[in-house]
Design an enzyme around this catalytic site. Structure first.
Site, PDB file in Angstrom:
ATOM      1  N   ARG A   1       0.851  -1.196   0.000  1.00 60.01           N
ATOM      2  CA  ARG A   1       0.000   0.000   0.000  1.00 60.01           C
ATOM      3  C   ARG A   1       0.888   1.248   0.000  1.00 60.01           C
ATOM      4  NH1 ARG A   1      -2.661  -3.934   2.651  1.00 60.01           N
ATOM      5  NH2 ARG A   1      -4.942  -3.944   2.722  1.00 60.01           N
TER       6      ARG A   1
ATOM      7  N   HIS B   1      -0.150   3.236   4.781  1.00 64.98           N
ATOM      8  CA  HIS B   1      -0.748   2.163   5.602  1.00 64.98           C
ATOM      9  C   HIS B   1      -0.266   0.782   5.167  1.00 64.98           C
ATOM     10  CE1 HIS B   1      -3.825   4.741   7.639  1.00 64.98           C
ATOM     11  NE2 HIS B   1      -3.722   5.449   6.529  1.00 64.98           N
TER      12      HIS B   1
ATOM     13  N   ARG C   1      -8.754  -4.000   9.840  1.00 63.82           N
ATOM     14  CA  ARG C   1      -7.302  -3.924   9.630  1.00 63.82           C
ATOM     15  C   ARG C   1      -6.767  -2.665  10.308  1.00 63.82           C
ATOM     16  NH1 ARG C   1      -3.503  -1.795   6.042  1.00 63.82           N
ATOM     17  NH2 ARG C   1      -1.647  -3.082   5.792  1.00 63.82           N
TER      18      ARG C   1
ATOM     19  N   ASN D   1      -9.123   6.353  11.367  1.00 64.37           N
ATOM     20  CA  ASN D   1      -7.838   6.408  12.060  1.00 64.37           C
ATOM     21  C   ASN D   1      -8.063   6.449  13.566  1.00 64.37           C
ATOM     22  OD1 ASN D   1      -6.189   6.439   9.774  1.00 64.37           O
ATOM     23  ND2 ASN D   1      -6.110   8.666   9.656  1.00 64.37           N
TER      24      ASN D   1
ATOM     25  N   PHE E   1      -2.898  15.508  -0.822  1.00 60.83           N
ATOM     26  CA  PHE E   1      -2.499  14.235  -0.216  1.00 60.83           C
ATOM     27  C   PHE E   1      -1.161  13.708  -0.753  1.00 60.83           C
ATOM     28  CE2 PHE E   1      -2.953   9.578   0.544  1.00 60.83           C
ATOM     29  CZ  PHE E   1      -3.057   9.612   1.920  1.00 60.83           C
TER      30      PHE E   1
ATOM     31  N   HIS F   1     -12.480   0.966   1.023  1.00 62.05           N
ATOM     32  CA  HIS F   1     -12.816   2.121   0.178  1.00 62.05           C
ATOM     33  C   HIS F   1     -13.963   2.893   0.845  1.00 62.05           C
ATOM     34  CE1 HIS F   1     -13.964   4.639  -3.030  1.00 62.05           C
ATOM     35  NE2 HIS F   1     -14.699   3.811  -3.737  1.00 62.05           N
TER      36      HIS F   1
ATOM     37  N   ARG G   1     -11.072  11.183  -1.530  1.00 61.08           N
ATOM     38  CA  ARG G   1     -10.825   9.796  -1.132  1.00 61.08           C
ATOM     39  C   ARG G   1     -11.689   8.853  -1.977  1.00 61.08           C
ATOM     40  NH1 ARG G   1     -11.538   8.844   5.134  1.00 61.08           N
ATOM     41  NH2 ARG G   1     -10.249   7.018   4.720  1.00 61.08           N
TER      42      ARG G   1
ATOM     43  N   TYR H   1      -9.292   5.415  -3.422  1.00 62.29           N
ATOM     44  CA  TYR H   1      -9.247   4.052  -2.873  1.00 62.29           C
ATOM     45  C   TYR H   1      -9.607   2.993  -3.905  1.00 62.29           C
ATOM     46  CZ  TYR H   1      -8.596   6.013   1.758  1.00 62.29           C
ATOM     47  OH  TYR H   1      -8.087   6.678   2.844  1.00 62.29           O
TER      48      TYR H   1
HETATM   49 FE1  HDD Z   1      -6.372   6.952   3.244  1.00 61.62          FE
HETATM   50  C1  HDD Z   1      -5.337   3.753   2.869  1.00 61.62           C
HETATM   51  C2  HDD Z   1      -7.441   6.235   6.446  1.00 61.62           C
HETATM   52  C3  HDD Z   1      -7.157  10.269   3.735  1.00 61.62           C
HETATM   53  C4  HDD Z   1      -5.704   7.572   0.004  1.00 61.62           C
HETATM   54  N1  HDD Z   1      -6.361   5.313   4.432  1.00 61.62           N
HETATM   55  C5  HDD Z   1      -5.899   4.090   4.080  1.00 61.62           C
HETATM   56  C6  HDD Z   1      -6.072   3.173   5.178  1.00 61.62           C
HETATM   57  C7  HDD Z   1      -6.662   3.870   6.186  1.00 61.62           C
HETATM   58  C8  HDD Z   1      -6.855   5.221   5.716  1.00 61.62           C
HETATM   59  C9  HDD Z   1      -7.037   3.348   7.558  1.00 61.62           C
HETATM   60  C10 HDD Z   1      -5.647   1.719   5.188  1.00 61.62           C
HETATM   61  C11 HDD Z   1      -6.765   0.815   4.793  1.00 61.62           C
HETATM   62  C12 HDD Z   1      -6.314  -0.625   4.855  1.00 61.62           C
HETATM   63  O1  HDD Z   1      -6.063  -1.105   5.976  1.00 61.62           O
HETATM   64  O2  HDD Z   1      -6.198  -1.231   3.798  1.00 61.62           O
HETATM   65  N2  HDD Z   1      -7.070   8.054   4.818  1.00 61.62           N
HETATM   66  C13 HDD Z   1      -7.550   7.547   5.990  1.00 61.62           C
HETATM   67  C14 HDD Z   1      -8.209   8.601   6.717  1.00 61.62           C
HETATM   68  C15 HDD Z   1      -8.121   9.734   5.957  1.00 61.62           C
HETATM   69  C16 HDD Z   1      -7.420   9.384   4.755  1.00 61.62           C
HETATM   70  C17 HDD Z   1      -8.885   8.440   8.072  1.00 61.62           C
HETATM   71  C18 HDD Z   1      -8.648  11.112   6.253  1.00 61.62           C
HETATM   72  C19 HDD Z   1      -9.830  11.337   6.691  1.00 61.62           C
HETATM   73  N3  HDD Z   1      -6.388   8.625   2.101  1.00 61.62           N
HETATM   74  C20 HDD Z   1      -6.758   9.883   2.477  1.00 61.62           C
HETATM   75  C21 HDD Z   1      -6.730  10.770   1.320  1.00 61.62           C
HETATM   76  C22 HDD Z   1      -6.332  10.004   0.249  1.00 61.62           C
HETATM   77  C23 HDD Z   1      -6.126   8.657   0.768  1.00 61.62           C
HETATM   78  C24 HDD Z   1      -7.083  12.237   1.336  1.00 61.62           C
HETATM   79  C25 HDD Z   1      -6.129  10.377  -1.195  1.00 61.62           C
HETATM   80  C26 HDD Z   1      -6.678  11.371  -1.810  1.00 61.62           C
HETATM   81  N4  HDD Z   1      -5.579   5.865   1.726  1.00 61.62           N
HETATM   82  C27 HDD Z   1      -5.443   6.324   0.457  1.00 61.62           C
HETATM   83  C28 HDD Z   1      -4.967   5.246  -0.503  1.00 61.62           C
HETATM   84  C29 HDD Z   1      -4.881   3.991   0.418  1.00 61.62           C
HETATM   85  C30 HDD Z   1      -5.263   4.556   1.780  1.00 61.62           C
HETATM   86  C31 HDD Z   1      -3.779   5.600  -1.280  1.00 61.62           C
HETATM   87  C32 HDD Z   1      -3.585   3.204   0.418  1.00 61.62           C
HETATM   88  C33 HDD Z   1      -3.990   1.768   0.310  1.00 61.62           C
HETATM   89  C34 HDD Z   1      -5.407   1.788   0.076  1.00 61.62           C
HETATM   90  O3  HDD Z   1      -5.862   3.063   0.063  1.00 61.62           O
HETATM   91  O4  HDD Z   1      -6.117   0.817  -0.109  1.00 61.62           O
HETATM   92  O5  HDD Z   1      -5.870   5.090  -1.511  1.00 61.62           O
END
Ligand code: HDD
Length: 707
Positions: free
Chosen positions: A67, A70, A107, A143, A156, A334, A353, A357
């Site tokens: 990832r 995370h 997770r 989170n 981001f 997602h 977001r 995702y």
């Molecule tokens: Fe995110 C993963 C939580 C903002 C893009 N995010 C990811 C995971 C968590 C969060 C817990 C891990 C999920 C797992 O265990 O597979 N993220 C948050 C929270 C945010 C947040 C609470 C703010 C409120 N995230 C955020 C933004 C973006 C992303 C603004 C992009 C515009 N996040 C991602 C991602 C990930 C991710 C790149 C990496 C792996 C995945 O999604 O599946 O898309």
């Protein structure tokens, strides 16, 4: 800890299914899996060897991209039980019937480090829940901190680039304490609130089981009548919210980088199923308008003193995954996975977001069919005309692959009608506005809540924030970045800024730097509105102590150190009380095997002083017995055990009458410490148990400089 139970679940102790022959992926039985096909026993290997090539081909492609954030995580299966239905707010089935049970997969993760990094980094923890509801998947991707660094998703990639290891040399791993993160943070004042949480003890939890969870973004709920409400999701751990101390976190990272994963795994194997209360903070439009901040801004928290949390059910984790890769690694969350009755707010971070995702799963899992993997598959039937793509598992047999159609055998386009209008439908909302690339002025106050968070901490909470800023900014090598960040602190809290500046050998600047103001001015039309900042507010619910549970020592781990000549009676009394309280007492000595007591009985050693470390326990018991303690006093590692437990503010019990361990260790430097108990009578054991339940004696750290 029930070690027999752990053993049972150790795959190395499980019998292999000898009745099953070894086969290739195509099902061909393999006679020899140890030798490649060769021309003569000493000759070259033959290209023809399809069994060798299949094995190596599969091995070569075992890894998938981790990832992008995370990457490091731990997962578990469980159940969500609804106790207090809320059909008045949401028509979601799983929120409507008291007693309803929904399967979940959770997770937990760190954000910054790569998959092989340590659990104990100073970092935000992910808390993502997949609810397999009867109406489809609902993912709550949250989170352990209720606010976020940035307000708009377009920032981001910059945030993540800045906090991840620096691009020239990939240093440092799993740490925000470096130039690029603080450069970004000092230029983007909207990060100030989250950074303050990151510098607090929230960022070094004792256990995943002892963390709060937050949906962070504002979502919407809507009921069967189409009325909608704003909602924030909350999770409160039944074991209370607890942390370790920073020096300890750094040591744990070396002694056991899997500390959190293992803690979760062992608790579930032992039947100590972790539980959280799931709560909702519901806001009507009128309540939303009465707040003096914008709930669409993810850098803001709604203190529960302002809008109370209604707890509606219990989340319990009760089964470890069968296979890490298949489940924990391949699970795909997602925020856009919602069910009827749950919808999105216009929060620009959430809106972004919703793209990211889904998109990321393509590069991570390699196919638009990731939803067919067992861990991602909804438990209710799915039916649509999405077709084909890499690694398709379903074999559609319908007569049509388009909509509408008149072929017999199913008309999914009627599903909304057939299910009585319960299908997903976005909440209708009036929308108008100029197409603009601008930030709302209502997002402009970055410092009031930052100051409120700091004000709301206890004395020790504030001290730890001061220490964390001093450490992190101390690792920054560009002085102008340190100074720029001090400018932000000076606006938030002058005392905090002065303490950190002193330690950095700098003077507190007079407000925000011109670079900080310039960046913010590109984002907002009128920035800064510093005269509108409110600095005096305090909300107890923002401190960890407000959510601590001090009643129980259940599942805590206590180290009992001993050597030849220990007092067996005292040990037995302690063992039986600790066991009765549901905690774990490990016997630790300088060697494995059996150790003989002063009266000739033996105990078996669980771990040695070098295989387990003081930092991996919640409290320490130096078992009574003159000879035992005299021996321990000569072993440097045993003395360090005591020194570390003392340094990290843990409860310490000293058995017997000897003073030798006190004199050999730093205990001699600490006078009348209320969390150091001499065990003379049964009531001293009870006192020790109460002190362990308090988790730490923070007064010790406030009164002594032991670090
Ligand atoms: Fe995110 C993963 C939580 C903002 C893009 N995010 C990811 C995971 C968590 C969060 C817990 C891990 C999920 C797992 O265990 O597979 N993220 C948050 C929270 C945010 C947040 C609470 C703010 C409120 N995230 C955020 C933004 C973006 C992303 C603004 C992009 C515009 N996040 C991602 C991602 C990930 C991710 C790149 C990496 C792996 C995945 O999604 O599946 O898309």
């Amino acid at each position: 800890m029930n070690k027999d139970n752990i053993k049972k679940n150790d795959p190395s102790s499980v019998d292999l299914p000898t009745t099953q022959p070894l086969t290739s992926n195509q099902g061909t039985t393999i006679a020899d899996d140890f030798n490649t096909l060769k021309s003569g026993t000493r000759g070259p290997s033959l290209l023809e060897d399809f069994l060798f090539r299949e094995k190596i081909f599969h091995f070569d492609h075992e890894r998938i991209p981790e990832r992008v954030v995370h990457a490091r995580g731990a997962g578990a299966h469980g159940i969500f039980r609804l106790t207090d239905p809320i059909p008045q707010f949401s028509k979601a089935d799983f929120l409507s019937q008291a007693g309803a049970e929904t399967d979940v997969f959770v997770r937990f993760s760190t954000v910054v480090g790569s998959r092989g990094s340590t659990d104990l980094a100073r970092d935000v923890r992910g808390f993502a829940i997949k609810f397999y509801t009867s109406e489809g998947i609902f993912d709550l991707v949250g989170n352990n901190i209720p606010v976020f660094f940035i307000q708009d998703a377009i920032n981001f990639p910059d945030l993540v680039h800045a906090v991840k290891p620096e691009e020239r040399n990939e240093i440092p791993q799993a740490a925000s304490a470096h130039n690029t993160f603080w450069d970004f943070a000092s230029l983007m004042p909207e990060t100030a609130h989250m950074v303050m949480w990151l510098m607090s003890d929230r960022a070094i939890p004792r256990s995943y089981r002892m963390m709060q969870g937050f949906g962070v973004n504002t979502y919407k709920l809507y009921n069967a009548q189409g009325e909608s409400f704003f909602v924030k999701f909350h999770l409160k751990p039944k074991l209370g919210v607890h942390s370790v101390v920073w020096d300890e976190a750094q040591k744990i990272s070396g002694r056991n980088p899997d500390f959190h994963r293992q803690d979760l795994w062992e608790a579930i194997e032992n039947g100590d199923f972790p539980e959280w209360e799931l709560g909702v903070q519901i806001l009507t439009d009128e309540q939303e308008q009465a707040l003096d901040f914008d709930i669409l801004d993810a850098t803001k928290v709604i203190p529960e003193e302002l809008i109370p949390i209604q707890y509606i059910g219990t989340l319990q984790l009760n089964r470890n995954p069968d296979n890490y890769f298949a489940e924990t690694e391949q699970v795909a969350f997602h925020p856009g996975h919602v069910v009827p009755g749950i919808d999105f707010s216009d929060d620009p971070l959430l809106q972004g977001r919703l793209f990211s995702y889904l998109d990321t799963q393509l590069s991570r899992l390699g196919s638009s069919n990731f939803h067919e993997l067992p861990i991602n598959k909804p438990k209710n039937p799915t039916h649509n005309f999405r077709r084909d793509g890499a690694m398709r598992h379903d074999i559609p047999t319908e007569a049509a692959n388009y909509n509408p159609h008149s072929a017999p055998g199913g008309c999914p386009y009627l599903s909304n009608l057939m299910s009585g209008g319960k299908g997903f439908d976005s909440v209708p909302a009036e929308m108008e506005g100029r197409k603009v690339r601008k930030r709302s002025e209502t997002f402009g106050d970055h410092f009031s809540q930052t100051a409120t968070f700091y004000n709301s901490q206890t004395e020790i909470g504030k001290k730890h924030i001061q220490d964390a800023f001093s450490f992190e900014l101390g690792k920054v090598t560009r002085e102008e970045i340190r100074s720029r960040y001090l400018g932000i602190l000076s606006v938030v809290n002058k005392d905090l800024a002065r303490i950190v500046a002193d330690r950095l050998g700098l003077v507190v600047p007079d407000g925000l730097s011109k670079e900080t103001v310039q960046t913010a001015s590109q984002i907002f039309e009128n920035y800064p509105a510093l005269d509108k900042i409110k600095l005096g507010f305090t909300y107890p619910s923002l401190s960890m102590e407000y959510h601590c549970d001090f009643d129980t020592i259940k599942t805590r781990k206590i180290a009992a150190i001993l050597s030849e000549g220990f007092d067996i009676q005292e040990l037995k009394q302690m063992q039986s009380r600790i066991k009765a309280e549901g905690a774990v007492l490990d016997i630790i000595s300088d060697r494995y095997g059996e150790i003989i007591s002063a009266t000739g009985e033996v105990v078996k050693v669980d771990y040695t002083l070098v295989t387990m470390d003081s930092v991996l326990y919640d409290a320490l018991y130096v078992v009574g017995g003159d000879a035992s303690q005299e021996k321990l006093a000569t072993i440097k590692k045993a003395v360090c055990y005591v020194d570390d437990a003392l340094k990290h503010n843990k409860a310490i019990a000293i058995g017997g009458n000897s003073n030798v361990m006190v004199l050999a260790s730093d205990l001699r430097l600490v006078e009348s410490d209320k969390a150091v108990v001499k065990i003379r009578t049964a009531s001293d054991i009870e006192m020790f148990i109460q002190l362990v339940a308090l988790h730490r004696n923070w007064q010790r750290e406030l009164q002594n400089d032991l670090l």
